[in-house]
Enzyme design. Structure first.
Site, short mmCIF file in Angstrom:
data_model
loop_
_atom_site.label_atom_id
_atom_site.label_comp_id
_atom_site.label_asym_id
_atom_site.label_seq_id
_atom_site.Cartn_x
_atom_site.Cartn_y
_atom_site.Cartn_z
N SER A 20 46.13 42.37 -34.23
CA SER A 20 45.48 43.68 -34.28
C SER A 20 46.51 44.80 -34.19
O SER A 20 47.44 44.76 -33.39
CB SER A 20 44.49 43.81 -33.12
OG SER A 20 43.90 45.09 -33.11
N LYS A 44 42.38 46.42 -36.53
CA LYS A 44 42.97 47.26 -35.49
C LYS A 44 41.91 47.67 -34.47
O LYS A 44 40.71 47.65 -34.74
CB LYS A 44 43.61 48.50 -36.11
CG LYS A 44 42.64 49.48 -36.73
CD LYS A 44 43.37 50.69 -37.31
CE LYS A 44 44.05 51.48 -36.22
NZ LYS A 44 44.73 52.69 -36.73
N SER A 69 54.28 53.40 -30.14
CA SER A 69 53.41 54.11 -29.20
C SER A 69 52.31 54.80 -29.99
O SER A 69 52.23 56.02 -30.04
CB SER A 69 54.22 55.12 -28.38
OG SER A 69 53.40 55.77 -27.45
N LEU A 72 46.37 53.81 -29.85
CA LEU A 72 45.04 53.38 -30.30
C LEU A 72 44.36 54.40 -31.20
O LEU A 72 43.14 54.60 -31.13
CB LEU A 72 44.13 53.06 -29.10
CG LEU A 72 44.60 51.97 -28.15
CD1 LEU A 72 43.54 51.71 -27.08
CD2 LEU A 72 44.92 50.69 -28.88
N ASN A 98 38.68 43.87 -32.67
CA ASN A 98 39.40 44.18 -31.44
C ASN A 98 38.86 45.49 -30.89
O ASN A 98 38.78 46.49 -31.60
CB ASN A 98 40.90 44.29 -31.74
CG ASN A 98 41.73 44.54 -30.50
OD1 ASN A 98 41.66 45.59 -29.89
ND2 ASN A 98 42.56 43.57 -30.15
N CYS A 129 46.88 46.93 -23.96
CA CYS A 129 47.73 47.86 -24.72
C CYS A 129 48.51 48.77 -23.78
O CYS A 129 47.91 49.44 -22.93
CB CYS A 129 46.89 48.69 -25.68
SG CYS A 129 47.90 49.71 -26.76
N GLY A 242 53.76 36.94 -31.00
CA GLY A 242 54.96 37.56 -30.46
C GLY A 242 56.20 37.15 -31.23
O GLY A 242 56.80 36.12 -30.95
#
Length: 307
Positions: A20, A44, A69, A72, A98, A129, A242
């Protein structure tokens, strides 16, 4: 060779999906490759109300990865379900939404709304997040808050419920077990690590929000270990994420204990990476004479009982 995996009540044709936030709503990629080839489409993060996100700069490249950064930024639930969902509902058979909230009530609202749409097959709760001052990091590192969010959503939402955990805690297995006990069907491990970059000329933080989330190959060893540790702690499926940028990187996650994987930063580097990865995983199974990708999950744990 069989690439199918099971996450909660869902059977995925293969274990590969986008992380996401790195794939938008899929619309930017649909002309690059057929999104139906993915195991699932994870979009997203959506919040109840529209979010402008953090002030720029929002993204910066670092050694072996990136720091972001975004905050959202999204159009909010109403716009999503009215304008975006109709455009993406047929891009993949398994659409995973998500969601994030600034309160337990907002998580509940979004879960209740999502329950109404047959096109949405699962929820992934973003409690981790690191870019938002309200919600996000606070929920993801507060054990009681995590339990409350997951259990409250579980009471409302009857379909597959996935919880995405933050790595920014002392012992992630405690949070993994808490999420499982509160009703999670699966876990996504991990979100980004909190970090910062500073411009030595201006002597100020580069990102507009000062700090952000580090992703990419640099975090893979830590992500693999957290998947490995949580595999021993919980009995629900783990989706590993990751720094996956190759077949070998993906295989590390399966061997550590992941049932499925998500690709994040690599989508920016190579937009067609996921279909290539799916093909290469199939070729690997054939070369190794392994009948199913599911057979790989947790193999790195063999013999531990004798250690």
């Amino acid at each position: 060779m069989n690439l199918k995996v099971k996450i909660g009540e869902l059977t995925l044709k293969n274990p590969v999906m986008p992380a996401s936030g790195t794939f938008g709503f899929g619309l930017e990629f649909k002309d690059i490759f057929d999104l139906k080839n993915l195991g699932a489409l994870v979009v997203k993060t959506i919040t109840k109300n529209p979010r402008l996100g953090n002030r720029p700069p929002r993204v910066y490249e670092v050694s072996c990865g990136m720091i972001n950064s975004i905050g959202l930024a999204n159009p909010g639930w109403d716009y999503f379900c009215e304008k975006i969902l109709p455009q993406i509902k047929d891009l993949n058979d398994i659409l995973i939404l998500n969601i994030a909230g600034e309160s337990v009530e907002e998580f509940q609202y979004l879960a209740r709304e999502a329950q109404r749409f047959d096109e949405i097959k699962a929820l992934e709760l973003n409690v981790s997040c690191p870019n938002v001052s309200k919600g996000g990091i606070a929920f993801g590192t507060d054990l009681e808050a995590l339990k409350q969010i997951v259990s409250s959503v579980r009471k409302i939402y009857s379909k597959t419920l996935i919880v995405k955990l933050t790595p920014n805690v002392t012992d992630i297995t405690v949070y993994a077990k808490a999420a499982e006990n509160a009703g999670a069907d699966a876990l996504t491990l991990i979100n980004t690590f909190t970090g910062m970059v500073i411009d030595v000329k201006s002597k100020k933080p580069i990102l507009g929000n000062k700090h952000g989330g580090v992703s990419g190959p640099a975090i893979r060893p830590m992500a693999v270990k957290m998947v490995y540790d949580c595999f021993k702690a919980v009995s629900i499926p783990i989706i590993g994420v990751g720094g996956i940028d190759s077949k070998e990187a993906a295989l590390e996650f399966f061997l550590a204990g992941a049932t499925a994987i998500q690709v994040g930063s690599q989508n920016f580097v190579e937009p067609g990476f996921m279909p290539r990865l799916i093909r290469e995983l199939g070729e690997y199974l054939q070369e190794e004479n392994i009948e199913s990708i599911a057979k790989l999950t947790g193999l790195a744990h063999r013999g531990e009982e004798n250690v």
